[in-house]
Design a protein around this motif. Structure first.
Motif, PDB file in Angstrom:
ATOM      1  N   GLU A  70       0.855  -1.184   0.000  1.00 24.46           N
ATOM      2  CA  GLU A  70       0.000   0.000   0.000  1.00 24.46           C
ATOM      3  C   GLU A  70       0.889   1.231   0.000  1.00 24.46           C
ATOM      4  N   LYS A  71       0.707   2.097  -0.983  1.00 24.94           N
ATOM      5  CA  LYS A  71       1.517   3.307  -1.101  1.00 24.94           C
ATOM      6  C   LYS A  71       0.885   4.432  -0.288  1.00 24.94           C
ATOM      7  N   LYS A  72       1.696   5.052   0.564  1.00 28.09           N
ATOM      8  CA  LYS A  72       1.246   6.219   1.335  1.00 28.09           C
ATOM      9  C   LYS A  72       1.918   7.457   0.754  1.00 28.09           C
ATOM     10  N   ARG A  73       1.171   8.533   0.733  1.00 26.74           N
ATOM     11  CA  ARG A  73       1.663   9.795   0.178  1.00 26.74           C
ATOM     12  C   ARG A  73       2.306  10.632   1.280  1.00 26.74           C
ATOM     13  N   TYR A  74       3.499  11.137   0.978  1.00 26.47           N
ATOM     14  CA  TYR A  74       4.226  12.010   1.895  1.00 26.47           C
ATOM     15  C   TYR A  74       4.643  13.271   1.156  1.00 26.47           C
ATOM     16  N   MET A 131      -0.079   8.956 -10.618  1.00 24.08           N
ATOM     17  CA  MET A 131      -0.748   9.440  -9.414  1.00 24.08           C
ATOM     18  C   MET A 131      -0.384  10.881  -9.094  1.00 24.08           C
ATOM     19  N   GLY A 132       0.542  11.470  -9.832  1.00 26.51           N
ATOM     20  CA  GLY A 132       0.907  12.855  -9.605  1.00 26.51           C
ATOM     21  C   GLY A 132       2.047  13.040  -8.637  1.00 26.51           C
ATOM     22  N   GLY A 133       2.735  11.992  -8.283  1.00 27.60           N
ATOM     23  CA  GLY A 133       3.879  12.086  -7.386  1.00 27.60           C
ATOM     24  C   GLY A 133       4.892  11.028  -7.744  1.00 27.60           C
ATOM     25  N   LEU A 134       5.994  11.083  -7.120  1.00 30.87           N
ATOM     26  CA  LEU A 134       7.091  10.166  -7.367  1.00 30.87           C
ATOM     27  C   LEU A 134       6.967   8.962  -6.442  1.00 30.87           C
ATOM     28  N   THR A 135       7.104   7.746  -6.984  1.00 31.79           N
ATOM     29  CA  THR A 135       7.059   6.543  -6.164  1.00 31.79           C
ATOM     30  C   THR A 135       8.483   6.157  -5.790  1.00 31.79           C
ATOM     31  N   ILE A 136       8.724   6.002  -4.505  1.00 29.42           N
ATOM     32  CA  ILE A 136      10.038   5.609  -4.007  1.00 29.42           C
ATOM     33  C   ILE A 136       9.952   4.161  -3.539  1.00 29.42           C
ATOM     34  N   GLU A 160       8.156   1.743   4.147  1.00 29.01           N
ATOM     35  CA  GLU A 160       7.725   3.003   4.759  1.00 29.01           C
ATOM     36  C   GLU A 160       8.547   3.348   5.992  1.00 29.01           C
ATOM     37  N   ASP A 161       8.853   2.368   6.832  1.00 26.42           N
ATOM     38  CA  ASP A 161       9.620   2.657   8.039  1.00 26.42           C
ATOM     39  C   ASP A 161      11.036   3.126   7.712  1.00 26.42           C
ATOM     40  N   THR A 162      11.624   2.594   6.639  1.00 24.76           N
ATOM     41  CA  THR A 162      12.957   3.045   6.207  1.00 24.76           C
ATOM     42  C   THR A 162      12.897   4.491   5.751  1.00 24.76           C
ATOM     43  N   PHE A 163      11.879   4.816   4.953  1.00 25.68           N
ATOM     44  CA  PHE A 163      11.709   6.178   4.460  1.00 25.68           C
ATOM     45  C   PHE A 163      11.539   7.163   5.621  1.00 25.68           C
ATOM     46  N   ILE A 164      10.715   6.806   6.576  1.00 23.47           N
ATOM     47  CA  ILE A 164      10.469   7.675   7.735  1.00 23.47           C
ATOM     48  C   ILE A 164      11.752   7.884   8.534  1.00 23.47           C
TER      49      ILE A 164
END
Length: 91
Positions: free
Chosen positions: A36-40, A69-74, A78-82
């Protein structure tokens, strides 16, 4: 080791990421997550940070920079990104 983004490439990323959704000035919309992709929203100042440039390199390899979706997917957990972005905000 991160790569330096050329000015035109950085502008292209910013233009594509803010097309479809309201993105505050000075921020970039990114999607993160394995299933599940979350937007940040991340500050554009992160684009020059070597650790964030590593994220961008992985995103380019896996997805390219054109995201419907209008944004960049990384492509990372999620925990690594945070954890990474939290360390960037403290520095």
């Amino acid at each position: 080791m991160g790569i330096r983004l050329a000015g035109s490439l950085a502008k292209q990323i910013l233009r594509r990421s803010s097309k479809s959704f309201d993105v505050p000035k000075g921020f970039l919309a990114v999607y993160v997550g394995e299933t599940e992709k979350k937007r940040y929203m991340v500050p554009v100042s992160y684009l020059n940070k070597p650790v964030f440039q590593d994220f961008l390199s992985k995103a380019e390899e896996e997805f390219g920079f054109d995201h419907p979706m209008g944004g960049l997917t990384i492509p990372c957990r999620e925990d690594t990104f945070i954890q990474v972005t939290s360390s960037l905000s403290r520095s």
